[in-house]
Design a protein around this motif. Structure first.
Motif, PDB file in Angstrom:
ATOM      1  N   HIS A 108       0.803  -1.228   0.000  1.00 47.52           N
ATOM      2  CA  HIS A 108       0.000   0.000   0.000  1.00 47.52           C
ATOM      3  C   HIS A 108       0.841   1.285   0.000  1.00 47.52           C
ATOM      4  O   HIS A 108       0.534   2.237  -0.721  1.00 47.52           O
ATOM      5  N   ASP A 109       1.895   1.339   0.798  1.00 50.69           N
ATOM      6  CA  ASP A 109       2.704   2.560   0.894  1.00 50.69           C
ATOM      7  C   ASP A 109       3.361   2.951  -0.434  1.00 50.69           C
ATOM      8  O   ASP A 109       3.678   4.120  -0.646  1.00 50.69           O
ATOM      9  N   TRP A 110       3.573   1.974  -1.313  1.00 38.75           N
ATOM     10  CA  TRP A 110       4.264   2.227  -2.579  1.00 38.75           C
ATOM     11  C   TRP A 110       3.308   2.538  -3.732  1.00 38.75           C
ATOM     12  O   TRP A 110       3.732   2.795  -4.847  1.00 38.75           O
ATOM     13  N   ARG A 111       2.018   2.553  -3.479  1.00 40.71           N
ATOM     14  CA  ARG A 111       1.012   2.675  -4.538  1.00 40.71           C
ATOM     15  C   ARG A 111       1.174   3.922  -5.399  1.00 40.71           C
ATOM     16  O   ARG A 111       0.934   3.876  -6.601  1.00 40.71           O
ATOM     17  N   ASP A 112       1.568   5.048  -4.804  1.00 36.35           N
ATOM     18  CA  ASP A 112       1.680   6.292  -5.566  1.00 36.35           C
ATOM     19  C   ASP A 112       3.060   6.487  -6.177  1.00 36.35           C
ATOM     20  O   ASP A 112       3.294   7.483  -6.860  1.00 36.35           O
ATOM     21  N   THR A 113       3.958   5.555  -5.923  1.00 35.96           N
ATOM     22  CA  THR A 113       5.339   5.692  -6.394  1.00 35.96           C
ATOM     23  C   THR A 113       5.601   4.889  -7.658  1.00 35.96           C
ATOM     24  O   THR A 113       6.495   5.217  -8.418  1.00 35.96           O
ATOM     25  N   ALA A 147       5.271   3.152 -11.440  1.00 35.40           N
ATOM     26  CA  ALA A 147       4.909   3.591 -12.790  1.00 35.40           C
ATOM     27  C   ALA A 147       3.625   2.887 -13.232  1.00 35.40           C
ATOM     28  O   ALA A 147       3.272   1.829 -12.722  1.00 35.40           O
ATOM     29  N   GLU A 148       2.937   3.494 -14.176  1.00 36.64           N
ATOM     30  CA  GLU A 148       1.745   2.857 -14.757  1.00 36.64           C
ATOM     31  C   GLU A 148       2.171   1.535 -15.377  1.00 36.64           C
ATOM     32  O   GLU A 148       3.262   1.438 -15.882  1.00 36.64           O
ATOM     33  N   PRO A 149       1.375   0.523 -15.267  1.00 33.48           N
ATOM     34  CA  PRO A 149      -0.030   0.487 -14.937  1.00 33.48           C
ATOM     35  C   PRO A 149      -0.360   0.319 -13.456  1.00 33.48           C
ATOM     36  O   PRO A 149      -1.509   0.045 -13.119  1.00 33.48           O
ATOM     37  N   GLY A 150       0.595   0.432 -12.563  1.00 33.48           N
ATOM     38  CA  GLY A 150       0.309   0.396 -11.124  1.00 33.48           C
ATOM     39  C   GLY A 150       0.038  -0.983 -10.558  1.00 33.48           C
ATOM     40  O   GLY A 150      -0.606  -1.109  -9.512  1.00 33.48           O
ATOM     41  N   VAL A 151       0.516  -2.012 -11.237  1.00 29.86           N
ATOM     42  CA  VAL A 151       0.302  -3.389 -10.782  1.00 29.86           C
ATOM     43  C   VAL A 151       1.635  -4.053 -10.491  1.00 29.86           C
ATOM     44  O   VAL A 151       2.687  -3.575 -10.914  1.00 29.86           O
ATOM     45  N   LEU A 152       1.571  -5.174  -9.770  1.00 30.89           N
ATOM     46  CA  LEU A 152       2.762  -6.010  -9.612  1.00 30.89           C
ATOM     47  C   LEU A 152       3.007  -6.726 -10.924  1.00 30.89           C
ATOM     48  O   LEU A 152       2.066  -7.073 -11.642  1.00 30.89           O
ATOM     49  N   PHE A 153       4.268  -6.958 -11.234  1.00 29.68           N
ATOM     50  CA  PHE A 153       4.646  -7.720 -12.415  1.00 29.68           C
ATOM     51  C   PHE A 153       5.166  -9.076 -11.962  1.00 29.68           C
ATOM     52  O   PHE A 153       5.743  -9.195 -10.879  1.00 29.68           O
ATOM     53  N   PHE A 154       4.953 -10.102 -12.779  1.00 31.00           N
ATOM     54  CA  PHE A 154       5.529 -11.418 -12.493  1.00 31.00           C
ATOM     55  C   PHE A 154       7.013 -11.338 -12.813  1.00 31.00           C
ATOM     56  O   PHE A 154       7.393 -11.058 -13.943  1.00 31.00           O
ATOM     57  N   GLY A 155       7.842 -11.581 -11.816  1.00 30.95           N
ATOM     58  CA  GLY A 155       9.282 -11.505 -12.027  1.00 30.95           C
ATOM     59  C   GLY A 155       9.910 -12.837 -12.358  1.00 30.95           C
ATOM     60  O   GLY A 155      11.032 -12.897 -12.821  1.00 30.95           O
ATOM     61  N   GLY A 156       9.222 -13.905 -12.135  1.00 30.57           N
ATOM     62  CA  GLY A 156       9.768 -15.228 -12.418  1.00 30.57           C
ATOM     63  C   GLY A 156       9.258 -16.247 -11.427  1.00 30.57           C
ATOM     64  O   GLY A 156       8.605 -15.904 -10.438  1.00 30.57           O
ATOM     65  N   PRO A 157       9.575 -17.478 -11.699  1.00 32.01           N
ATOM     66  CA  PRO A 157       9.007 -18.565 -10.907  1.00 32.01           C
ATOM     67  C   PRO A 157       9.746 -18.865  -9.602  1.00 32.01           C
ATOM     68  O   PRO A 157       9.283 -19.667  -8.811  1.00 32.01           O
ATOM     69  N   VAL A 158      10.868 -18.217  -9.361  1.00 33.00           N
ATOM     70  CA  VAL A 158      11.659 -18.523  -8.166  1.00 33.00           C
ATOM     71  C   VAL A 158      11.210 -17.618  -7.022  1.00 33.00           C
ATOM     72  O   VAL A 158      11.099 -16.412  -7.183  1.00 33.00           O
ATOM     73  N   SER A 159      10.929 -18.183  -5.881  1.00 34.48           N
ATOM     74  CA  SER A 159      10.574 -17.451  -4.674  1.00 34.48           C
ATOM     75  C   SER A 159       9.525 -16.372  -4.934  1.00 34.48           C
ATOM     76  O   SER A 159       9.769 -15.184  -4.760  1.00 34.48           O
ATOM     77  N   THR A 160       8.350 -16.790  -5.322  1.00 33.48           N
ATOM     78  CA  THR A 160       7.290 -15.841  -5.666  1.00 33.48           C
ATOM     79  C   THR A 160       6.690 -15.140  -4.448  1.00 33.48           C
ATOM     80  O   THR A 160       5.839 -14.267  -4.606  1.00 33.48           O
ATOM     81  N   GLU A 161       7.132 -15.477  -3.255  1.00 36.09           N
ATOM     82  CA  GLU A 161       6.647 -14.810  -2.045  1.00 36.09           C
ATOM     83  C   GLU A 161       7.306 -13.444  -1.842  1.00 36.09           C
ATOM     84  O   GLU A 161       6.785 -12.600  -1.144  1.00 36.09           O
ATOM     85  N   GLY A 162       8.465 -13.226  -2.444  1.00 35.47           N
ATOM     86  CA  GLY A 162       9.188 -11.975  -2.278  1.00 35.47           C
ATOM     87  C   GLY A 162       8.948 -11.023  -3.437  1.00 35.47           C
ATOM     88  O   GLY A 162       8.392 -11.397  -4.465  1.00 35.47           O
TER      89      GLY A 162
END
Length: 146
Positions: free
Chosen positions: A15-20, A22-37
């Motif tokens: 939540h704290d990073w929401r205004d910081t 870039a568009e589109p304002g969503v998380l991106f999938f970074g890869g299949p390793v350690s998806t919890e971080g």
């Protein structure tokens, strides 16, 4: 991976990073390793003044520590993107894959990292390459359709 936006907004998870971000304002999938971080990639507004929690990768681009209070980072970045998970390789694995021709290694441009609509990023990067490599930009996503 730079071109896989998720349906999860940053506001829902960080939540704290929401205004910081870039568009589109969503998380991106970074890869299949350690998806919890999550990992954050940032572009400095002024390369002479990096904020606390910024670790340079190349030029004005670097990793941003998401444990840093947003107030210490806000305004010092012109772009920020957050990735859930990452891709990883064992020792020498990536080098072997590149040597085998499994990857296209091409120059990047800063605009590639933070474009608002990354869906066609792969095709656009290939399209601007010289010679036959540009032809690969016209391949269908499903090889059976070729």
């Amino acid at each position: 991976m730079l071109n896989r936006p998720s349906a999860v907004t940053v506001a829902e998870v960080l939540h704290d990073w929401r205004d910081t971000v870039a568009e589109p304002g969503v998380l991106f999938f970074g890869g299949p390793v350690s998806t919890e971080g999550a990992l954050a990639l940032g572009l400095l507004a002024d390369p002479r003044d990096p904020p606390v929690g910024f670790r340079e990768l190349y030029g004005p681009v670097g990793m941003v520590d998401l444990d840093t209070p947003v107030e210490l980072v806000d305004g010092s970045l012109s772009r920020l993107r957050i990735f859930a998970g990452y891709a990883g390789w064992g020792a020498q694995q990536l080098e072997q894959e590149v040597a085998r021709g499994d990857w296209y290694v091409v120059p990047s441009e800063l605009v590639d990292l933070f474009r608002a609509d990354p869906v066609d990023l792969w095709r656009d990067v290939l399209r601007r390459q010289p010679g036959e490599l540009a032809w690969h930009s016209t391949r269908p996503a499903d090889p059976d359709l070729n």
